[in-house]
Design an enzyme around this catalytic site. Structure first.
Site, PDB file in Angstrom:
ATOM      1  N   PHE A  61      50.295  84.333 -40.537  1.00 58.67           N
ATOM      2  CA  PHE A  61      51.331  85.098 -41.235  1.00 58.67           C
ATOM      3  C   PHE A  61      51.933  86.120 -40.275  1.00 58.67           C
ATOM      4  O   PHE A  61      53.137  86.247 -40.167  1.00 58.67           O
ATOM      5  CB  PHE A  61      50.739  85.803 -42.466  1.00 58.67           C
ATOM      6  N   ASN A 108      52.787  72.964 -42.395  1.00 56.13           N
ATOM      7  CA  ASN A 108      53.445  73.597 -41.246  1.00 56.13           C
ATOM      8  C   ASN A 108      53.118  72.862 -39.967  1.00 56.13           C
ATOM      9  O   ASN A 108      52.031  72.311 -39.807  1.00 56.13           O
ATOM     10  CB  ASN A 108      53.055  75.087 -41.165  1.00 56.13           C
ATOM     11  N   GLY A 111      53.351  75.276 -34.355  1.00 58.03           N
ATOM     12  CA  GLY A 111      53.046  75.069 -32.930  1.00 58.03           C
ATOM     13  C   GLY A 111      52.866  76.367 -32.152  1.00 58.03           C
ATOM     14  O   GLY A 111      53.359  76.498 -31.024  1.00 58.03           O
ATOM     15  N   PHE A 112      52.159  77.325 -32.734  1.00 56.34           N
ATOM     16  CA  PHE A 112      51.845  78.593 -32.041  1.00 56.34           C
ATOM     17  C   PHE A 112      53.097  79.294 -31.523  1.00 56.34           C
ATOM     18  O   PHE A 112      53.144  79.748 -30.370  1.00 56.34           O
ATOM     19  CB  PHE A 112      50.879  78.367 -30.868  1.00 56.34           C
ATOM     20  N   SER A 170      43.954  74.250 -34.553  1.00 56.81           N
ATOM     21  CA  SER A 170      45.322  73.994 -35.009  1.00 56.81           C
ATOM     22  C   SER A 170      45.675  72.538 -34.734  1.00 56.81           C
ATOM     23  O   SER A 170      45.450  72.049 -33.624  1.00 56.81           O
ATOM     24  CB  SER A 170      46.321  74.883 -34.267  1.00 56.81           C
ATOM     25  N   ASN A 172      48.625  71.483 -34.477  1.00 53.87           N
ATOM     26  CA  ASN A 172      50.010  71.430 -33.992  1.00 53.87           C
ATOM     27  C   ASN A 172      50.160  71.672 -32.495  1.00 53.87           C
ATOM     28  O   ASN A 172      51.281  71.760 -31.993  1.00 53.87           O
ATOM     29  CB  ASN A 172      50.858  72.441 -34.771  1.00 53.87           C
ATOM     30  N   THR A 173      49.048  71.792 -31.779  1.00 51.00           N
ATOM     31  CA  THR A 173      49.082  71.826 -30.313  1.00 51.00           C
ATOM     32  C   THR A 173      48.292  70.613 -29.856  1.00 51.00           C
ATOM     33  O   THR A 173      47.065  70.558 -30.039  1.00 51.00           O
ATOM     34  CB  THR A 173      48.447  73.135 -29.776  1.00 51.00           C
ATOM     35  N   LYS A 206      37.068  79.365 -35.292  1.00 49.17           N
ATOM     36  CA  LYS A 206      37.744  78.779 -36.468  1.00 49.17           C
ATOM     37  C   LYS A 206      37.870  77.276 -36.282  1.00 49.17           C
ATOM     38  O   LYS A 206      38.433  76.813 -35.289  1.00 49.17           O
ATOM     39  CB  LYS A 206      39.123  79.408 -36.637  1.00 49.17           C
ATOM     40  N   ASN A 235      40.741  75.711 -40.894  1.00 50.46           N
ATOM     41  CA  ASN A 235      42.179  75.649 -40.614  1.00 50.46           C
ATOM     42  C   ASN A 235      42.831  74.630 -41.566  1.00 50.46           C
ATOM     43  O   ASN A 235      42.184  74.154 -42.493  1.00 50.46           O
ATOM     44  CB  ASN A 235      42.388  75.252 -39.146  1.00 50.46           C
TER      45      ASN A 235
HETATM   46  C1  LIG Z   1      52.687  78.648 -41.864  1.00 58.10           C
HETATM   47  C2  LIG Z   1      51.251  78.690 -41.427  1.00 58.10           C
HETATM   48  C3  LIG Z   1      50.953  79.071 -40.131  1.00 58.10           C
HETATM   49  C4  LIG Z   1      49.624  79.126 -39.705  1.00 58.10           C
HETATM   50  N1  LIG Z   1      49.345  79.531 -38.446  1.00 58.10           N
HETATM   51  C5  LIG Z   1      48.057  79.661 -38.041  1.00 58.10           C
HETATM   52  C6  LIG Z   1      47.744  80.158 -36.754  1.00 58.10           C
HETATM   53  O1  LIG Z   1      48.613  80.521 -35.969  1.00 58.10           O
HETATM   54  N2  LIG Z   1      46.431  80.231 -36.411  1.00 58.10           N
HETATM   55  C7  LIG Z   1      45.417  79.873 -37.267  1.00 58.10           C
HETATM   56  O2  LIG Z   1      44.247  79.988 -36.916  1.00 58.10           O
HETATM   57  N3  LIG Z   1      45.692  79.413 -38.507  1.00 58.10           N
HETATM   58  C8  LIG Z   1      46.980  79.314 -38.912  1.00 58.10           C
HETATM   59  N4  LIG Z   1      47.258  78.854 -40.175  1.00 58.10           N
HETATM   60  C9  LIG Z   1      46.134  78.428 -41.055  1.00 58.10           C
HETATM   61  C10 LIG Z   1      45.697  79.534 -42.013  1.00 58.10           C
HETATM   62  O3  LIG Z   1      45.195  80.642 -41.308  1.00 58.10           O
HETATM   63  C11 LIG Z   1      44.624  79.006 -42.985  1.00 58.10           C
HETATM   64  O4  LIG Z   1      43.486  78.626 -42.229  1.00 58.10           O
HETATM   65  C12 LIG Z   1      45.078  77.791 -43.774  1.00 58.10           C
HETATM   66  O5  LIG Z   1      46.449  77.925 -44.129  1.00 58.10           O
HETATM   67  C13 LIG Z   1      44.264  77.601 -45.055  1.00 58.10           C
HETATM   68  O6  LIG Z   1      44.383  78.715 -45.925  1.00 58.10           O
HETATM   69  P1  LIG Z   1      45.387  78.699 -47.205  1.00 58.10           P
HETATM   70  O7  LIG Z   1      45.148  77.422 -47.939  1.00 58.10           O
HETATM   71  O8  LIG Z   1      45.047  79.919 -47.980  1.00 58.10           O
HETATM   72  O9  LIG Z   1      46.768  78.775 -46.621  1.00 58.10           O
HETATM   73  C14 LIG Z   1      48.577  78.789 -40.609  1.00 58.10           C
HETATM   74  C15 LIG Z   1      48.894  78.404 -41.925  1.00 58.10           C
HETATM   75  C16 LIG Z   1      50.199  78.363 -42.342  1.00 58.10           C
HETATM   76  C17 LIG Z   1      50.509  77.960 -43.753  1.00 58.10           C
END
Ligand SMILES: Cc1cc2nc3c(=O)[nH]c(=O)nc-3n(C[C@H](O)[C@H](O)[C@H](O)COP(=O)(O)O)c2cc1C
Length: 343
Positions: A61, A108, A111-112, A170, A172-173, A206, A235
């Site tokens: 977020f 999503n 991609g960092f 992630s 996406n990488t 994570k 994740n």
């Molecule tokens: C738009 C978006 C971007 C995310 N970016 C990252 C990130 O940069 N790094 C990370 O560890 N997890 C990222 N996540 C994963 C969340 O931290 C979380 O692990 C995952 O969304 C599950 O939780 P939720 O169901 O409550 O969303 C992202 C999730 C979303 C939806």
């Protein structure tokens, strides 16, 4: 009022709404009323820190650590910023963020996208709040040496945070999740543990929800032997259960309601494997106090969410905390920590 704003943002494309929400939080942060003090029954002490309540904002977020104090004012017990990479990077082309409201989900493939560790460090250095902040670190997509990227980001950002999360999950990488393999993970965590100086900042890992039993066994072994303090499960998933929304076939990581079951199952499985050796943080599909309570009963000391906040707005935070207190009263428990792992 806050959810009225969230309602307006819901009319915008997902990433435009997210960017507007961040700008709003940044501008309004200092003027937002502080959340009411937390009921002491919700306090959790984990890896040497005392959290006023167990509900955190998950990574993704606030990628650049620009609004942790504003988010704390919404009532989160802690905020995890990032993922931050050493160098800035643009991430994947837009559109790359999709709401699936009929499924209570988000896909999503960001991609960092982030401004790099110097920007995050500058933002963290300017903070005025005192809420607990974790920093989530990753590797640049075009890096020739990913492990060295984690070392760089760790060295730069650990002094500015309360804990550090190593994100190897992630989707996406390309290739990043390969770092979850036994040898690579042992090497990576070993280097980061060695980098910690006298101030032994808590290190968390994570992981993805898409790991088979063998991979889960290996990770549990490495985590136990590495000397790190915690594990975040999980994740986003690359799996696609049956979904109703038009965006269901988009490539990327799925989060929100469809992730609740598989991520909670995996949390319980890692709890059984690790048997209290490290602190667990449960993430994936939390949208109510009952969801958060289920993760805690499955073994989590702390929980995080992201998707439900994007879909429902910030009043969710206070609601989840009061529902958690109702769960404790119903089960006759004096404090939340009495429920950890009792599921
Ligand atoms: C738009 C978006 C971007 C995310 N970016 C990252 C990130 O940069 N790094 C990370 O560890 N997890 C990222 N996540 C994963 C969340 O931290 C979380 O692990 C995952 O969304 C599950 O939780 P939720 O169901 O409550 O969303 C992202 C999730 C979303 C939806």
């Amino acid at each position: 009022m806050m959810d009225f704003g969230a309602g307006l943002l819901r009319g915008l494309p997902a990433e435009t709404a997210h960017d507007a929400g961040l700008r709003l939080a940044r501008a309004m942060g200092p003027f937002l009323p502080k959340a009411a003090p937390d009921d002491p029954r919700l306090a959790v002490t984990a890896f040497g820190l005392t959290f006023p309540n167990p509900l955190g904002l998950a990574a993704g977020f606030d990628k650049n650590a620009s609004v942790p104090d504003a988010m704390a004012r919404f009532g989160f017990g802690f905020v995890e910023c990032g993922t931050v990479t050493p160098r800035p990077q643009a991430g994947n082309p837009r559109p790359r963020l999709f709401r699936l409201p009929q499924d209570g989900a988000v896909i999503n493939r960001m991609g960092f996208n982030n401004g790099g560790m110097e920007r995050a460090a500058a933002n963290l250095g300017r903070r005025s709040g005192s809420g607990l902040v974790g920093i989530n670190i990753g590797a640049n997509k075009d890096s020739a040496d990913r492990i060295s990227d984690y070392e760089k980001a760790f060295s730069r950002l650990a002094p500015l945070a309360d804990y550090v999360t190593v994100n190897v999950s992630s989707p996406n990488t390309p290739g990043l999740r390969g770092l979850q393999n036994r040898d690579e993970l042992t090497g990576l965590l070993g280097k980061l543990v060695a980098l910690r100086g006298a101030r032994k900042i808590p290190l968390l890992l994570k992981i993805a929800p898409d790991l088979d039993e063998h991979a889960q066994d290996e990770i549990a072994d490495v985590v136990r032997q590495s000397g790190i303090e915690g594990l975040i499960v999980s994740n986003t998933t690359i799996a696609r259960p049956a979904l109703k929304s038009p965006h269901a076939a988009e490539t990327g990581g799925l989060s929100g309601r469809p992730l609740f079951e598989p991520s909670t199952r995996m949390l319980a499985a890692m709890h059984a494997r690790l048997n209290g050796a490290v602190t667990l943080i449960g993430v994936g599909g939390i949208a109510s106090g009952a969801d958060a309570y289920a993760k805690i009963r499955a073994g989590a000391s702390l929980v995080q969410l992201y998707s439900a906040l994007a879909l429902q707005g910030p009043s969710l935070v206070a609601r989840i905390k009061s529902e958690l207190l109702a769960c404790l009263a119903r089960d006759g428990l004096a404090r939340l920590t009495d429920a950890i792992g009792k599921g």
